[in-house]
Design a protein around this motif. Structure first.
Motif, short mmCIF file in Angstrom:
data_model
loop_
_atom_site.label_atom_id
_atom_site.label_comp_id
_atom_site.label_asym_id
_atom_site.label_seq_id
_atom_site.Cartn_x
_atom_site.Cartn_y
_atom_site.Cartn_z
N VAL A 1 -6.49 -3.47 1.59
CA VAL A 1 -6.47 -2.10 1.08
C VAL A 1 -6.50 -2.11 -0.45
CG1 VAL A 1 -5.18 0.06 0.99
CG2 VAL A 1 -5.19 -1.28 3.09
N LYS A 2 -7.51 -1.49 -1.03
CA LYS A 2 -7.59 -1.39 -2.49
C LYS A 2 -6.51 -0.44 -2.99
CE LYS A 2 -11.54 -1.46 -4.63
NZ LYS A 2 -11.31 -2.59 -5.56
N HIS A 3 -5.73 -0.89 -3.95
CA HIS A 3 -4.67 -0.06 -4.49
C HIS A 3 -4.36 -0.45 -5.92
CE1 HIS A 3 -2.58 -3.68 -3.07
NE2 HIS A 3 -1.62 -3.38 -3.95
N TYR A 4 -3.65 0.42 -6.61
CA TYR A 4 -3.27 0.19 -8.00
C TYR A 4 -1.78 0.46 -8.16
CZ TYR A 4 -8.29 0.37 -8.79
OH TYR A 4 -9.64 0.14 -8.72
N VAL A 5 -1.09 -0.45 -8.83
CA VAL A 5 0.33 -0.30 -9.12
C VAL A 5 0.47 0.11 -10.58
CG1 VAL A 5 2.58 -1.43 -9.24
CG2 VAL A 5 0.97 -2.02 -7.40
N ILE A 6 1.17 1.22 -10.81
CA ILE A 6 1.35 1.75 -12.16
C ILE A 6 2.84 1.95 -12.42
CG2 ILE A 6 0.86 3.68 -13.72
CD1 ILE A 6 -1.67 4.19 -12.12
N ILE A 7 3.31 1.42 -13.52
CA ILE A 7 4.70 1.65 -13.94
C ILE A 7 4.70 2.75 -14.99
CG2 ILE A 7 6.79 0.64 -14.92
CD1 ILE A 7 5.96 -0.48 -12.16
N TRP B 1 4.42 3.69 -9.23
CA TRP B 1 3.42 4.40 -8.43
C TRP B 1 2.48 3.40 -7.78
CZ3 TRP B 1 2.57 9.94 -8.52
CH2 TRP B 1 3.43 10.65 -9.37
N ILE B 2 2.10 3.66 -6.55
CA ILE B 2 1.00 2.93 -5.91
C ILE B 2 -0.05 3.97 -5.53
CG2 ILE B 2 0.26 1.35 -4.11
CD1 ILE B 2 3.08 0.30 -3.92
N LEU B 3 -1.24 3.84 -6.10
CA LEU B 3 -2.32 4.80 -5.89
C LEU B 3 -3.46 4.15 -5.11
CD1 LEU B 3 -0.75 6.21 -8.22
CD2 LEU B 3 -2.95 6.91 -9.15
N PHE B 4 -4.10 4.96 -4.25
CA PHE B 4 -5.18 4.48 -3.39
C PHE B 4 -6.42 5.33 -3.62
CE2 PHE B 4 -1.08 3.77 -1.51
CZ PHE B 4 -1.13 2.45 -1.08
N PRO B 5 -7.55 4.74 -3.97
CA PRO B 5 -8.78 5.51 -4.13
C PRO B 5 -9.14 6.23 -2.83
CG PRO B 5 -9.05 3.28 -4.99
CD PRO B 5 -7.75 3.31 -4.24
N PRO B 6 -9.84 7.35 -2.93
CA PRO B 6 -10.23 8.10 -1.72
C PRO B 6 -10.94 7.23 -0.69
CG PRO B 6 -10.72 9.39 -3.67
CD PRO B 6 -10.29 8.03 -4.16
N GLY B 7 -10.50 7.35 0.56
CA GLY B 7 -11.07 6.58 1.66
C GLY B 7 -10.20 5.42 2.09
N GLU B 8 -9.41 4.87 1.17
CA GLU B 8 -8.55 3.73 1.52
C GLU B 8 -7.44 4.13 2.48
OE1 GLU B 8 -9.01 0.36 0.52
OE2 GLU B 8 -10.93 1.31 0.07
N GLU B 9 -7.09 5.43 2.47
CA GLU B 9 -6.01 5.89 3.37
C GLU B 9 -6.38 5.70 4.84
OE1 GLU B 9 -8.73 9.41 2.83
OE2 GLU B 9 -7.85 7.87 1.50
N ASP B 10 -7.68 5.63 5.15
CA ASP B 10 -8.09 5.44 6.54
C ASP B 10 -7.62 4.08 7.08
OD1 ASP B 10 -9.34 7.89 6.63
OD2 ASP B 10 -11.28 7.10 5.99
N LYS B 11 -7.38 3.14 6.19
CA LYS B 11 -6.89 1.81 6.60
C LYS B 11 -5.38 1.79 6.79
CE LYS B 11 -10.49 -0.29 3.68
NZ LYS B 11 -10.73 -1.16 2.50
N LEU B 12 -4.73 2.91 6.46
CA LEU B 12 -3.26 2.97 6.48
C LEU B 12 -2.72 3.87 7.59
CD1 LEU B 12 -2.75 3.33 2.63
CD2 LEU B 12 -2.34 1.28 3.99
N LYS B 13 -3.56 4.13 8.57
CA LYS B 13 -3.15 5.02 9.66
C LYS B 13 -2.67 4.22 10.87
CE LYS B 13 -6.11 8.87 8.29
NZ LYS B 13 -7.25 9.74 8.64
#
Length: 387
Positions: free
Chosen positions: A222-228, A192-204
């Motif tokens: 872009v702040k994100h977290y990788v979870i296995i 999983w790659i998760l993005f805190p709210p608001g970071e999605e604006d950088k991915l448009k």
């Protein structure tokens, strides 16, 4: 089973203030509802809960010698049809989807030389086989208004089975209605790659168009977290956290979208934001006498809900919680809410009803959404919270 929270004032938060996986990984046998409620539901922060599915029936019947038991699944569910996404066929920033019999998909899964990459998604197996107790909803996830409403009103639920081969994936997205989601791997492994709210604006790539997949080499800021996520793990994805998922092994997972008092205000906010987008798209017709009503029709088509259906939804929950204060009803099947939890739910509904009452669009509708039944229910909640 009774679900309860301690008495007190809880203010749901959406602002991201930091998170790390080390402090948010739990043994499912030890994590209490109160701890999950305070540290993750209210704060809107993700977590991993291990050892969730060890006692589930599907963990025994769907797995054989450590891998998917294709024969059992084919014999038991083979004639059912399910949506299957083609990870190699992209149309309008989405994977192309068609229906396929589960028996055909099991044959595909066993083929070592796959010519394409398919992913079975959104199978409503619990609704199709209501008498099958192939899993049990973990206690921490039981305050679930979406599926409670669907169950009581015989509508499509938000409870799904996913089956995918190694390397199959789900594009970058946020969950329907800005809901919470939880997902448990019956077998397999996911990244999983998760993005805190608001970071999605950088991915448009366009004003209203996200990238299909996040690329850390291109999106370095872009702040994100990788979870296995391993077999038996549950992952909790909070409201507004965009995410993408890849199966690192052949994987079966059970997934729920859900909401409750902790994120109902987020759902209302997203509905309002979506309405603004709809109004912008058809602003050339803004002088039409039916403009507001047409926008609500389009909003329902776009989001699956509009103001009227949202008000019906929260009103249903409110009426049921008022009944529960007298001990006359259960929340959902075998789960009973304690008095403090019922009052929390009612307070959160009332807060949203205040926002609805103040919203100009609700007053402009030809069909008055702020009718007597709405106002009487609002007052009934106030009276109940005084006791």
């Amino acid at each position: 089973m009774i679900v309860e929270i301690e008495a007190g004032e809880y203010v749901p938060k959406r602002e991201f203030t930091g998170w790390n996986i080390e402090d948010s990984t739990y043994d499912g046998c030890k994590l209490t509802y109160q701890d999950f409620f305070e540290n993750h539901l209210i704060k809107n922060l993700p977590c991993i809960v291990q050892n969730v599915s060890t006692t589930w029936e599907c963990s025994e019947k769907w797995i054989k010698n450590g891998v998917i038991d294709y024969e059992y699944i084919t014999q038991t569910y083979g004639e059912m049809e399910a949506p299957v996404a083609d990870c190699c066929q992209i149309l309008d920033y989405a994977q192309r989807t068609s229906n396929m019999k589960i028996s055909q998909f099991m044959n595909y899964m066993q083929n070592d030389k796959k010519s394409n990459l398919l992913y079975l998604k959104d199978l409503h197996l619990k609704k199709l086989r209501p008498k099958d107790n192939f899993y049990t909803i973990p206690k921490i996830f039981t305050s679930d208004w979406l599926n409670e409403y669907a169950h009581d009103n015989n509508e499509d639920d938000f409870m799904f089975v996913y089956i995918g081969p190694k390397n199959s994936w789900t594009p970058l997205h946020v969950d329907v209605y800005c809901s919470f989601s939880w997902s448990v791997n019956v077998t397999g492994r996911k990244k999983w790659i998760l993005f805190p709210p608001g970071e999605e604006d950088k991915l448009k790539e366009k004003p209203n168009q996200l990238q299909l997949l996040f690329d850390p080499e291109k999106n370095v800021d872009v702040k994100h977290y990788v979870i296995i996520q391993e077999q038996g793990d549950a992952i909790f994805v909070p409201s507004g956290w965009y995410h993408q998922v890849e199966n690192q092994l052949d994987t079966i997972s059970i997934n729920h979208n859900w909401n409750n008092g902790c994120n109902i205000k987020f759902m209302w906010d997203v509905l309002n934001k979506s309405l603004i987008d709809v109004e912008h798209e058809i602003e050339q017709f803004k002088d039409s006498p039916d403009f507001s009503s047409e926008c609500q029709i389009l909003l329902k088509a776009l989001c699956g809900a509009n103001y009227e259906s949202f008000i019906n939804f929260i009103s249903f929950i409110a009426k049921k919680r008022l009944t529960q204060l007298t001990g006359q009803a259960h929340a959902c099947n075998t789960v009973s809410l304690g008095a403090n939890h019922v009052k929390f739910d009612l307070k959160m509904v009332h807060n949203v009803m205040d926002s609805i009452s103040a919203h100009p669009n609700c007053k402009r509708e030809k069909k008055n959404l702020l009718n007597n039944s709405f106002l009487l229910l609002k007052q009934e909640i106030v009276d109940a919270l005084k006791t």
